[in-house]
Scaffold this active site. Structure first.
Site, PDB file in Angstrom:
ATOM      1  N   SER A   1       1.269  -1.428  -0.294  1.00 50.06           N
ATOM      2  CA  SER A   1      -0.057   0.125   0.019  1.00 50.06           C
ATOM      3  C   SER A   1       0.994   1.056  -0.040  1.00 50.06           C
ATOM      4  CB  SER A   1      -0.793  -0.111   1.176  1.00 50.06           C
ATOM      5  OG  SER A   1      -1.680   1.512   1.101  1.00 50.06           O
TER       6      SER A   1
ATOM      7  N   TYR B   1      -2.766  -1.073  10.336  1.00 49.00           N
ATOM      8  CA  TYR B   1      -2.640  -0.629   8.965  1.00 49.00           C
ATOM      9  C   TYR B   1      -1.429  -0.886   8.083  1.00 49.00           C
ATOM     10  CZ  TYR B   1      -4.161  -0.942   3.849  1.00 49.00           C
ATOM     11  OH  TYR B   1      -4.052  -1.697   2.841  1.00 49.00           O
TER      12      TYR B   1
END
Length: 241
Positions: free
Chosen positions: A143, A157
């Site tokens: 990401s 995350y």
């Protein structure tokens, strides 16, 4: 070209929706054998049904946090597909409670178990197969939050995706001698069902974001790269308008 690529097998985890489903359609359209893994078998069947009619596909339901199950799944895929040439290590999740002020150990532990330990489980399951082949590409869905801090992504995350990006780099450092290459894909916001569950998310912005199909095209670019070249990471972002 398609006939040649049919000899290659790609195993996609998190294949039941979003980026995983797009990866399945992209690789199938390019002529690869496609093996699909996710926890929900019904969603995998729907994805498999959406693939071109001539696609050779295999459904292998499983949870990436099940270490022994991933070893068994990798062996099943390799026996069916005459090896595993490409792994799309895509399974992952995010959670509603993303800030230190909302610290929730149960959900944070679950996220890290899937995004980090689950990814490690899948990698470890594929390594013996790829080492024996002296060939293999691992493509990990990291990401933007795996490269830069992102308040939207959240604490747990972001930590998990930073870990995954480093795990990918470690494979290039240690497994290149075995013919194995690794790439971390680091997209900013991708228009997937996962994103719609972000607190306060505005659905009207979806069209301006990276699309799952863009991720599939990027993964295919990596898969087609000269075997002498390792693409360590690719960072993607939508055009700022």
């Amino acid at each position: 070209m398609k006939g040649t690529l049919m000899l290659q097998t790609v195993w996609i985890t998190g294949a039941g929706s979003g980026i995983g489903a797009a990866l399945a359609r992209g690789f199938a359209g390019a002529g690869y054998r496609v093996a699909l893994t996710a926890r929900n078998e019904e969603s995998l069947e729907e994805v498999a049904a959406s693939l071109p009619a001539d696609t050779s596909s295999l459904i292998v339901p499983g949870d990436v946090t099940d270490r022994a199950g991933m070893v068994a799944a990798a062996q099943q895929v390799a026996e069916w597909g005459e090896g595993i040439q490409i792994l799309c290590n895509n399974a992952g999740l995010n959670i509603p409670k993303r800030r230190w002020a909302d610290l929730d150990w149960e959900s944070w532990d679950r996220l890290l178990d899937v995004n980090v330990t689950g990814a490690l489980n899948v990698i470890a399951a594929c390594l013996p197969i790829m080492r024996a082949q002296k060939d293999g590409i691992m493509i990990h869905t990291s990401s933007w939050a795996g490269r830069f801090h992102s308040a939207n992504g959240g604490v747990a995350y972001g930590a998990s995706k930073h870990a995954l990006s480093d795990i990918s780099a470690s494979l290039n450092d240690q497994e290149g001698a075995n013919g194995i290459r690794s790439t971390a894909l680091c997209p900013a916001e991708v228009a997937t069902p996962l994103l719609t569950r972000r607190p306060g998310f505005d659905v009207s912005t979806m069209k301006a974001m990276i699309q799952p199909e863009d991720m599939a095209e990027t993964a295919l670019y990596v898969a087609r790269m000269n075997p002498s070249v390792a693409v360590h990471e690719i960072v993607l972002a939508p055009v700022r308008r």
